[in-house]
Design an enzyme around this catalytic site. Sequence first.
Site, PDB file in Angstrom:
ATOM      1  N   GLU A 186       0.790  -1.222   0.000  1.00  0.00           N
ATOM      2  CA  GLU A 186       0.000   0.000   0.000  1.00  0.00           C
ATOM      3  C   GLU A 186       0.831   1.285   0.000  1.00  0.00           C
ATOM      4  O   GLU A 186       0.358   2.310  -0.465  1.00  0.00           O
ATOM      5  CB  GLU A 186      -0.934   0.001   1.210  1.00  0.00           C
ATOM      6  CG  GLU A 186      -2.051  -1.004   1.154  1.00  0.00           C
ATOM      7  CD  GLU A 186      -3.028  -0.728   0.021  1.00  0.00           C
ATOM      8  OE1 GLU A 186      -3.354   0.451  -0.211  1.00  0.00           O
ATOM      9  OE2 GLU A 186      -3.452  -1.697  -0.639  1.00  0.00           O
ATOM     10  N   SER A 462     -52.328 -30.083  33.041  1.00  0.00           N
ATOM     11  CA  SER A 462     -51.849 -31.066  34.016  1.00  0.00           C
ATOM     12  C   SER A 462     -50.376 -30.916  34.368  1.00  0.00           C
ATOM     13  O   SER A 462     -49.880 -31.630  35.252  1.00  0.00           O
ATOM     14  CB  SER A 462     -52.100 -32.484  33.481  1.00  0.00           C
ATOM     15  OG  SER A 462     -53.491 -32.716  33.347  1.00  0.00           O
TER      16      SER A 462
END
Length: 777
Positions: A186, A462
């Site tokens: 770069e 239940s």
Amino acid sequence: MDFLSRIRSIASACWPWLRIPFWICTGLLFGFVLPYSLILDKRVQDRFSDLVFAVPTRVYSQPLRLAPDVPMTPATLEVELTFAGYVADGHGQVPGSWARQGGSYFISSRGYAGPDGGELPKRIRVTLGQGKVLSVTDLSSGKTLRETHLDPARIATVYGASQEDRRIVQLNDVPPLLITGLQAVEDRDFKHHIGIDFTAILRAAFADLRAGHTVQGASTITQQLVRNLFLTRDQNMQRKLNEALMSVLLEMHYSKSRILDAYINEVFLGQQGSQAVRGFAAASEFYFGRRLEYLRPQEIALLVGLVKGPSQFDPRRYPDRALARRNLVLDQFASTGLMTPDQANAAKATPLGVISDGQLPHDRFPAFMQLVRAQITNDFDEETLRKGNLSIFTTLDPATQLYTEQAISTAIKNLGKRGDDTQAAAVITDSKTGHVLAVVGSKFPGDQGFNRALDAQRPIGSTIKPFVYLVALTQPERWNLATELDDSPISMRQPDGTPWTPHNDDNQSHGMVPMVDALAYSWNLATIHLGLDVGVPRIKAFLDSFGLTTIQPGPSLLIGAIDLAPIQVAQLYQYLASDGHALPLLAVSGVVDGNGRTIKRYEVQSGPGEYQPAVRLVTWAMQQVTTYGTAHSLAESSLASLHTAGKTGTSNDLRDSWFAGFTGDRLGVFWMGRDDNKPSHLFGATGALRAWQELFRKLPTEPLPAAPGEGLEMAWINPADGKRSDPGCEGAKQVPVIAGSLPADTEGCFWQKVGNLFSSGSSTPAPADTPAPTTRE
């Protein structure tokens, strides 16, 4: 002298022509450029001197515990490794990788800092067999380990104002090849230019002219950093001039290492949806599932190559482009002497090695995350979480969560057309600790909408019954599991004057029945008679102790006419599953700050337990539910060896289907029904139970002991009078009782027959080992 005179004469001759441009330029310099530069200079210094990168709060699952005898299968271990971002590379030598050889797994862990202190990276061999971990060996020392933990999976991210994922890294901790390679690709003159590289500008201009289009950039690392920190991406002259000027100013005030440090943590390297990946450390985890310091040269080359265009060279979307770009970077590494040509060629021959699913989850498990937020809001407000740089360690187990989602999907699919309008929810916990391992709030995995696991208040039917029996069994002088209960019809007048005439699911009454059978077959009438004898206020007070204070204390609560969310049912059943310890359900284990310091731990110190003999009696009775009662399909399946304790539940008109069941170390609560509250036409055994079965077919777990718990003894009892009986006597039933609660004397069969002549004469059900009747609940 003549030369100076000649210069003065030329200047005097040119001055009339240069005077106006000179004063204009001077005016611009002192009237605009200098003040503008000072403004930019202040902006640069203020922003850069106080530069604090936005680091999001990361949320993690629980670390994976590996120790001998821990339930584990190869499929489950591989799911856990995948969720944590480990890569199967065939070698298992690089941190964050694993390999399998037969029943052994070679794993290189990455280490982590957690609320429990964390662990250092290590390379281990894990040997599996018989559905559990057989051994764990540290390969560096050859020693057998008592236990170890793998670093946890990242399951969510709490972002602030910007949707950016970043992990801060110091320049000293960055691999040297990345620093030198980045400059080689770069900005080769980074150490020498003043923020602008005029040589690179001329070189790029020449290359562009020769190609006829833009082929080479000239931006320095400093310019790229300025662009990311201060400027927009607009392509105009003003932006470019600002970029150049601010780059020079930045270089004037700060060292090259300071600039490079900021660049490595700021550079944009990828995107997942609305989430941006900033910095090489975050990109390393996103693409390779490993920390930056563990990357190989070819992986460093790929990241460096991405700087040019993360979207253009996305290795997941465009692998061919990414491979070509990586190899070009490797060539540049070789041409600048960072690698030998042979090393570069060897690196170019390797695949990209990118993990399929990047570690950037924003909210992978929303139902579970809702519980996490609810539990930490007392200590951390939303603003604190959004400020970030925290690590929240949760109790979620990725494999359990995934298996639960799959179990619900499979069960819904097997319902056929009935499944179109059927929804589902589930909560799975560690029965020993109360840690929440999974939460599913919808039949659609990842649904961000209504969370039925936490917010859907539905009649539990239940499912409430074990707690009615539990309160009764705390009085062993009055009741035991063989005590006969009255299952005859009942009619009561409600407060509004209307009659209440409950009935059994089969619309029959069964006379006098042993308590264990009343629970196993889920007979409503017997349960109501028992609850009325015990006292509804006592049962209501027991439920109040779990925070369920809004329940109305009417007789209908005895058969589940109360509305609870699955998380509340799980909290109730956790009491049974943890052997009578009232453990709160925890979804968070601790919070760690950005420096690895634990700032909050969430843990529960369990006491000695309450009513444990009664809890163990109920647990044994619930095992009969899954043996010959309403959930007998479990005993008839491959899961019979788990000796599960469970209970089905069905609300009126078949609107809600429930099943809660636990093994030796796992509790699962499932619900199925419709959001519009219309009948789902599902019993507990035909809906929720089937989802539970789907989960535990995959989930490694410890079986629950089949023998009664500590403090109990098996006894043959005559249900007609509750006294000890000879095993051969008619109707004698063997059940566990609290040790010492019955006289040691045994009643002979002769006196039993005499006593039966004066009893109610009601028949008693067959012993528990007789074939099960057809049950639907």
